[in-house]
Design an enzyme around this catalytic site. Structure first.
Site, PDB file in Angstrom:
ATOM      1  CE  LYS A  11       5.747 -14.977   4.130  1.00 55.81           C
ATOM      2  NZ  LYS A  11       5.851 -14.116   2.983  1.00 55.81           N
ATOM      3  CG  ASP A 137       1.441 -16.291   4.244  1.00 52.84           C
ATOM      4  OD1 ASP A 137       1.072 -16.920   3.229  1.00 52.84           O
ATOM      5  OD2 ASP A 137       2.058 -15.215   4.192  1.00 52.84           O
TER       6      ASP A 137
HETATM    7  P1  ATP Z   1       2.527 -11.397   5.091  1.00 51.00           P
HETATM    8  O1  ATP Z   1       3.916 -11.731   4.643  1.00 51.00           O
HETATM    9  O2  ATP Z   1       1.748 -12.580   5.664  1.00 51.00           O
HETATM   10  O3  ATP Z   1       1.747 -10.554   4.118  1.00 51.00           O
HETATM   11  P2  ATP Z   1       3.500  -9.229   6.622  1.00 51.00           P
HETATM   12  O4  ATP Z   1       4.804  -9.629   7.236  1.00 51.00           O
HETATM   13  O5  ATP Z   1       3.600  -8.435   5.356  1.00 51.00           O
HETATM   14  O6  ATP Z   1       2.664 -10.524   6.394  1.00 51.00           O
HETATM   15  P3  ATP Z   1       2.444  -8.612   9.215  1.00 51.00           P
HETATM   16  O7  ATP Z   1       3.686  -8.212   9.942  1.00 51.00           O
HETATM   17  O8  ATP Z   1       1.871  -9.933   9.511  1.00 51.00           O
HETATM   18  O9  ATP Z   1       2.639  -8.440   7.639  1.00 51.00           O
HETATM   19  O10 ATP Z   1       1.386  -7.449   9.505  1.00 51.00           O
HETATM   20  C1  ATP Z   1       0.327  -7.093   8.659  1.00 51.00           C
HETATM   21  C2  ATP Z   1      -0.672  -6.201   9.434  1.00 51.00           C
HETATM   22  O11 ATP Z   1      -1.344  -7.020  10.407  1.00 51.00           O
HETATM   23  C3  ATP Z   1      -0.005  -5.079  10.225  1.00 51.00           C
HETATM   24  O12 ATP Z   1      -0.277  -3.869   9.588  1.00 51.00           O
HETATM   25  C4  ATP Z   1      -0.611  -5.123  11.621  1.00 51.00           C
HETATM   26  O13 ATP Z   1      -1.318  -3.983  11.960  1.00 51.00           O
HETATM   27  C5  ATP Z   1      -1.572  -6.314  11.625  1.00 51.00           C
HETATM   28  N1  ATP Z   1      -1.324  -7.265  12.752  1.00 51.00           N
HETATM   29  C6  ATP Z   1      -2.242  -7.838  13.516  1.00 51.00           C
HETATM   30  N2  ATP Z   1      -1.681  -8.694  14.409  1.00 51.00           N
HETATM   31  C7  ATP Z   1      -0.355  -8.654  14.205  1.00 51.00           C
HETATM   32  C8  ATP Z   1       0.745  -9.306  14.801  1.00 51.00           C
HETATM   33  N3  ATP Z   1       0.606 -10.173  15.811  1.00 51.00           N
HETATM   34  N4  ATP Z   1       1.968  -9.038  14.315  1.00 51.00           N
HETATM   35  C9  ATP Z   1       2.123  -8.165  13.271  1.00 51.00           C
HETATM   36  N5  ATP Z   1       1.110  -7.505  12.696  1.00 51.00           N
HETATM   37  C10 ATP Z   1      -0.135  -7.738  13.131  1.00 51.00           C
END
Ligand code: ATP
Length: 280
Positions: A11, A137
């Site tokens: 997203k 989210d």
């Molecule tokens: P948001 O935009 O919801 O804040 P994000 O894109 O910044 O999310 P994610 O990629 O969801 O962040 O990852 C955040 C943390 O969650 C990572 O540091 C990772 O270690 C942990 N994590 C746990 N499960 C997952 C997964 N399936 N995919 C990605 N990260 C994961």
């Protein structure tokens, strides 16, 4: 063995206003959220050997109970009378900790996929209630349409936005701690006072609403984000913004060809992750 293979999209936030900090420490937000065609591919299998196993094989993403997809499987298995093991394979294509919601989307996809595989027949609302306890989210990815998200992200209403819109996602591969961004945010009293339209008939109407209260905080630590915004606009983007707490920046382009040209150039010349994607 029953298996499904599903796509979990990323997203971007066309808008992110931080309204206030709640007494429980969460921030109340107002966001416009849009799914885009950059997807992790998730394979879920029901197997004889009991237990839940998650394989991702990407640095920084845990394989076991630390993975949010594991917790989604655990939550649904507890509601099921089926005696089964669950294997989840995640082909990670969405940059991690990037502001693109990859983990939340994986979680939502596992909830929806297992709901079918286990024959639970839970309503979308029930899945969203389970999902918000796993990540703020998650309900948006179960809602599956462009949305205005309020509260901590769990109060969703539909937004009518022109689609497909072509955009370029650029991730400079710097590490941003979401907690640090919120700790360094100075809330102002006018946050959230703007009227947010529910209808966007053109890309220019979307560009007029682009704003992210977290952007200046993240840019102060990573000026490269400001540089990427300028490069995207110089390449023909009508508007550019950081998504979530960053560091990924998206630029909205008038057509697919100009988006692909810009993504190719930024990837080759700067070595960044850069992808041209359309809205879903
Ligand atoms: P948001 O935009 O919801 O804040 P994000 O894109 O910044 O999310 P994610 O990629 O969801 O962040 O990852 C955040 C943390 O969650 C990572 O540091 C990772 O270690 C942990 N994590 C746990 N499960 C997952 C997964 N399936 N995919 C990605 N990260 C994961």
């Amino acid at each position: 063995m029953k298996t499904v293979r599903l796509e979990a999209p990323a997203k971007v936030n066309y808008r992110l206003d931080v309204i206030r900090k709640r007494p429980d420490g969460y921030h109340e937000l107002r966001m416009i959220m849009q799914r885009v065609g950059l997807c992790d591919v998730i394979t879920i299998s029901l197997v004889e050997e009991p237990g839940i196993r998650v394989r991702c094989g990407r640095d920084g993403v845990p394989d076991g109970p630390g993975n949010i997809a594991w917790r989604a499987a655990d939550a649904l298995l507890q509601l099921s009378s089926v005696q089964t093991g669950i294997e989840i394979d995640i082909d990670k294509r969405i940059p991690v900790a990037a502001g693109l919601g990859g983990g939340s989307s994986d979680c939502a996809t596992v909830l929806m996929g297992l709901n079918d595989l286990l024959g639970l027949d839970l309503s979308r609302e029930r899945l969203m209630e389970i999902g918000v306890k796993l990540g703020a989210d998650v309900p948006f990815f179960i809602y599956r349409q462009t949305a205005l998200a309020e509260g901590i992200g769990e109060r969703l209403s539909a937004v009518d936005a022109v689609s497909p819109v072509w955009m370029v996602l650029v991730n400079p591969n710097v590490h941003v701690s979401t907690a640090w961004v919120y700790q360094n945010l100075q809330l102002t009293s006018d946050s959230g006072t703007h009227i947010i339209p529910r209808f966007y008939g053109s890309i220019d109407e979307i560009c007029a609403v682009l704003h992210n209260d977290l952007e200046s905080v993240t840019i102060s630590a990573h000026p490269v984000i400001g540089e990427i915004k300028e490069l995207l606009v110089a390449d023909g983007a009508r508007g550019a913004l950081m998504s979530g707490s960053g560091p990924t920046v998206f630029g909205l382009f008038p057509d697919e060809a100009s988006a692909r040209r810009s993504a190719g150039r930024l990837a080759v010349e700067r070595g960044w992750f850069a992808a041209a994607v359309a809205t879903l």
